[in-house]
Motif scaffolding. Structure first.
Motif, PDB file in Angstrom:
ATOM      1  N   ILE A  70      52.556 -16.869  79.154  1.00  0.00           N
ATOM      2  CA  ILE A  70      52.097 -16.906  77.578  1.00  0.00           C
ATOM      3  C   ILE A  70      53.231 -16.090  77.094  1.00  0.00           C
ATOM      4  O   ILE A  70      53.378 -16.050  76.364  1.00  0.00           O
ATOM      5  CB  ILE A  70      50.826 -17.065  77.392  1.00  0.00           C
ATOM      6  CG1 ILE A  70      50.142 -18.575  78.107  1.00  0.00           C
ATOM      7  CG2 ILE A  70      50.471 -16.757  76.005  1.00  0.00           C
ATOM      8  CD1 ILE A  70      48.401 -18.181  77.640  1.00  0.00           C
ATOM      9  N   ILE A  71      52.738 -14.853  77.062  1.00  0.00           N
ATOM     10  CA  ILE A  71      53.417 -13.451  76.819  1.00  0.00           C
ATOM     11  C   ILE A  71      54.884 -13.648  76.584  1.00  0.00           C
ATOM     12  O   ILE A  71      55.045 -13.120  75.727  1.00  0.00           O
ATOM     13  CB  ILE A  71      52.394 -12.470  76.969  1.00  0.00           C
ATOM     14  CG1 ILE A  71      51.015 -12.486  76.809  1.00  0.00           C
ATOM     15  CG2 ILE A  71      53.631 -10.950  76.511  1.00  0.00           C
ATOM     16  CD1 ILE A  71      50.270 -10.874  77.571  1.00  0.00           C
ATOM     17  N   ASN A  72      55.624 -13.434  77.745  1.00  0.00           N
ATOM     18  CA  ASN A  72      56.860 -13.803  77.493  1.00  0.00           C
ATOM     19  C   ASN A  72      57.661 -15.175  77.963  1.00  0.00           C
ATOM     20  O   ASN A  72      58.941 -15.117  77.524  1.00  0.00           O
ATOM     21  CB  ASN A  72      57.434 -12.909  78.375  1.00  0.00           C
ATOM     22  CG  ASN A  72      56.855 -11.349  78.645  1.00  0.00           C
ATOM     23  OD1 ASN A  72      56.405 -10.765  77.689  1.00  0.00           O
ATOM     24  ND2 ASN A  72      55.972 -10.362  79.599  1.00  0.00           N
ATOM     25  N   THR A  73      56.751 -16.083  78.406  1.00  0.00           N
ATOM     26  CA  THR A  73      57.778 -17.015  77.860  1.00  0.00           C
ATOM     27  C   THR A  73      58.413 -17.479  76.546  1.00  0.00           C
ATOM     28  O   THR A  73      57.954 -17.263  75.334  1.00  0.00           O
ATOM     29  CB  THR A  73      56.439 -18.019  78.618  1.00  0.00           C
ATOM     30  OG1 THR A  73      57.240 -19.461  78.700  1.00  0.00           O
ATOM     31  CG2 THR A  73      55.644 -19.194  77.193  1.00  0.00           C
ATOM     32  N   THR A  74      59.036 -18.406  76.813  1.00  0.00           N
ATOM     33  CA  THR A  74      60.456 -18.904  74.959  1.00  0.00           C
ATOM     34  C   THR A  74      60.021 -20.167  75.308  1.00  0.00           C
ATOM     35  O   THR A  74      60.529 -20.686  74.731  1.00  0.00           O
ATOM     36  CB  THR A  74      61.552 -18.269  76.064  1.00  0.00           C
ATOM     37  OG1 THR A  74      61.920 -18.860  76.831  1.00  0.00           O
ATOM     38  CG2 THR A  74      61.585 -16.720  75.757  1.00  0.00           C
ATOM     39  N   GLU A  75      59.247 -20.868  76.935  1.00  0.00           N
ATOM     40  CA  GLU A  75      58.836 -22.550  76.645  1.00  0.00           C
ATOM     41  C   GLU A  75      57.343 -22.856  75.718  1.00  0.00           C
ATOM     42  O   GLU A  75      56.682 -21.849  75.658  1.00  0.00           O
ATOM     43  CB  GLU A  75      58.818 -22.958  77.495  1.00  0.00           C
ATOM     44  CG  GLU A  75      60.389 -22.668  78.993  1.00  0.00           C
ATOM     45  CD  GLU A  75      60.057 -22.880  80.226  1.00  0.00           C
ATOM     46  OE1 GLU A  75      58.782 -23.358  80.489  1.00  0.00           O
ATOM     47  OE2 GLU A  75      60.768 -23.064  80.960  1.00  0.00           O
ATOM     48  N   ALA A  76      57.269 -24.190  75.750  1.00  0.00           N
ATOM     49  CA  ALA A  76      55.999 -24.392  74.718  1.00  0.00           C
ATOM     50  C   ALA A  76      55.195 -24.169  76.123  1.00  0.00           C
ATOM     51  O   ALA A  76      55.268 -24.225  77.356  1.00  0.00           O
ATOM     52  CB  ALA A  76      56.089 -25.990  74.535  1.00  0.00           C
ATOM     53  N   VAL A  77      54.004 -24.056  75.551  1.00  0.00           N
ATOM     54  CA  VAL A  77      52.524 -23.620  76.896  1.00  0.00           C
ATOM     55  C   VAL A  77      52.217 -24.750  75.482  1.00  0.00           C
ATOM     56  O   VAL A  77      51.358 -25.017  74.768  1.00  0.00           O
ATOM     57  CB  VAL A  77      51.706 -22.223  75.929  1.00  0.00           C
ATOM     58  CG1 VAL A  77      50.510 -21.650  77.147  1.00  0.00           C
ATOM     59  CG2 VAL A  77      52.998 -20.876  75.802  1.00  0.00           C
ATOM     60  N   ASN A  78      51.143 -25.423  77.206  1.00  0.00           N
ATOM     61  CA  ASN A  78      49.984 -26.305  76.785  1.00  0.00           C
ATOM     62  C   ASN A  78      48.464 -26.219  76.965  1.00  0.00           C
ATOM     63  O   ASN A  78      48.619 -24.761  76.647  1.00  0.00           O
ATOM     64  CB  ASN A  78      50.546 -27.447  78.208  1.00  0.00           C
ATOM     65  CG  ASN A  78      49.319 -26.734  79.160  1.00  0.00           C
ATOM     66  OD1 ASN A  78      49.204 -25.887  79.532  1.00  0.00           O
ATOM     67  ND2 ASN A  78      50.262 -26.766  80.387  1.00  0.00           N
ATOM     68  N   ALA A  79      48.150 -26.871  76.031  1.00  0.00           N
ATOM     69  CA  ALA A  79      46.862 -26.397  76.131  1.00  0.00           C
ATOM     70  C   ALA A  79      45.876 -25.313  77.218  1.00  0.00           C
ATOM     71  O   ALA A  79      45.198 -24.496  77.000  1.00  0.00           O
ATOM     72  CB  ALA A  79      45.708 -27.856  75.518  1.00  0.00           C
ATOM     73  N   GLN A  80      45.705 -26.254  78.686  1.00  0.00           N
ATOM     74  CA  GLN A  80      45.301 -25.911  79.219  1.00  0.00           C
ATOM     75  C   GLN A  80      45.752 -24.037  79.804  1.00  0.00           C
ATOM     76  O   GLN A  80      44.518 -23.562  80.324  1.00  0.00           O
ATOM     77  CB  GLN A  80      45.313 -26.483  80.427  1.00  0.00           C
ATOM     78  CG  GLN A  80      44.591 -26.581  81.764  1.00  0.00           C
ATOM     79  CD  GLN A  80      42.998 -26.839  81.012  1.00  0.00           C
ATOM     80  OE1 GLN A  80      42.697 -27.294  80.713  1.00  0.00           O
ATOM     81  NE2 GLN A  80      42.561 -26.463  82.619  1.00  0.00           N
ATOM     82  N   THR A  81      46.525 -24.054  79.637  1.00  0.00           N
ATOM     83  CA  THR A  81      47.419 -23.049  79.592  1.00  0.00           C
ATOM     84  C   THR A  81      46.877 -21.589  78.980  1.00  0.00           C
ATOM     85  O   THR A  81      46.244 -20.672  79.248  1.00  0.00           O
ATOM     86  CB  THR A  81      48.795 -22.734  80.504  1.00  0.00           C
ATOM     87  OG1 THR A  81      49.654 -23.511  80.726  1.00  0.00           O
ATOM     88  CG2 THR A  81      49.304 -21.076  80.731  1.00  0.00           C
ATOM     89  N   TYR A  82      46.401 -22.214  77.758  1.00  0.00           N
ATOM     90  CA  TYR A  82      45.959 -21.261  76.948  1.00  0.00           C
ATOM     91  C   TYR A  82      44.497 -20.568  77.429  1.00  0.00           C
ATOM     92  O   TYR A  82      43.764 -19.539  77.137  1.00  0.00           O
ATOM     93  CB  TYR A  82      45.931 -21.851  75.305  1.00  0.00           C
ATOM     94  CG  TYR A  82      47.265 -21.329  74.425  1.00  0.00           C
ATOM     95  CD1 TYR A  82      47.795 -20.057  74.678  1.00  0.00           C
ATOM     96  CD2 TYR A  82      47.676 -22.893  74.159  1.00  0.00           C
ATOM     97  CE1 TYR A  82      49.345 -19.893  73.651  1.00  0.00           C
ATOM     98  CE2 TYR A  82      49.815 -22.316  73.228  1.00  0.00           C
ATOM     99  CZ  TYR A  82      49.400 -21.183  73.339  1.00  0.00           C
ATOM    100  OH  TYR A  82      50.894 -20.210  72.219  1.00  0.00           O
TER     101      TYR A  82
END
Length: 288
Positions: free
Chosen positions: A189-201
């Protein structure tokens, strides 16, 4: 050559007779194998499970002060895929034999590096990895069958239990999961440049909530998860729990009522959230 042929023929005549002479019957102490996750550790228990059968067990069938295989037949095994602590003793990843020395008020629990023994025959203290003293818990109800299992699960492990007759001992197994999970959250989440999905959040926010860690960031991540997946009413429930923890009673009540209505309307089932929301509303009313 004739001798070889006769010997071979005799072998094939005798072997089926010997095999057919064996009696196939159920074991009175069946071998139990359990594999499960305890915290982030994958653990396998492997032991023979004897029954009491009207026999007095500890201090009689199993004498006090003697090394016991902690089961029946082959020695009991525990396999762990990562470093943990058991009863505050460091245990590297590996496969170990579990022995005990029962006494009336306290047991000695042993993890041995020698896993090849039949029972405790040939046991040698020099093979010990750890030895710990564990107090006995006396049970009111009598357990007919030996049980070795885990209970009291939490993010960082659970309790290893050995229980039989009127005796129970408990060994805490601890996995230092928090740094691993926090690093995963940082990467995903914090350092990714990719889209974060709902479940990960959602999972990251839920972890922060349970650990009481950076709750304002947890608010943001719960809200993002709900925006990405509005039909997931269980996301809303945990966001309501967080609002209550932050003493935002109005938001907590609104969100809990929203989750309750969605759970009642769900054609797939409420997954227990009708009951959870009902209890949470009572907590909110008591606080407000």
């Amino acid at each position: 050559m004739k001798t070889i042929v006769k010997t071979t023929l005799l072998f094939f005549l005798i072997v089926p007779f010997v095999m057919s002479a064996q009696i196939n019957k159920p074991s009175l102490s069946p071998r139990i194998t359990k594999s499960l996750n305890v915290g982030l550790a994958a653990v396998t228990l492997d032991y023979g499970q004897p029954n009491k059968q009207n026999r007095p067990i500890f201090g009689d069938l199993i004498p006090y002060g003697k090394v016991w295989r902690t089961g029946a037949n082959f020695s009991t095994k525990i396999t762990i895929d990562r470093e943990v602590t058991i009863a505050k003793q460091n245990v590297p990843a590996g496969n170990y034999a579990l022995y005990t020395i029962p006494n009336a008020n306290e047991w000695t629990v042993i993890l041995s590096k020698n896993t090849k023994l039949w029972g405790s025959s040939g046991y040698n203290e020099t093979d010990d990895l750890i030895r710990v003293q564990i107090p006995v818990i006396t049970l009111k109800d009598t357990l007919e069958t030996l049980n070795i299992y885990f209970e009291n699960f939490h993010d960082n492990g659970g309790d290893l239990v050995i229980a039989w007759e009127n005796t129970k001992i408990v060994l805490p197994l601890f996995v230092d999961s928090d740094p691993i999970i926090l690093k995963t959250i940082e990467d995903k989440i914090i350092n990714t440049t990719e889209a974060v999905n709902a479940q990960t959040y959602f999972e990251a926010a839920q972890f922060y909530l349970h650990k009481n860690h950076d709750l304002q960031t947890a608010v943001i991540w719960f809200d993002k998860a709900i925006a990405l997946k509005p039909a997931a009413f269980w996301y809303v429930y945990y966001r309501a729990e967080l609002a209550l923890k932050l003493n935002d009673y109005r938001t907590a009540k609104v969100l809990t009522e929203q989750c309750l209505a969605a759970a009642k309307a769900s054609k797939a089932g409420d997954y227990g959230y009708i009951g959870k929301c009902t209890l949470l509303l009572k907590k909110i009313e008591a606080k407000h």
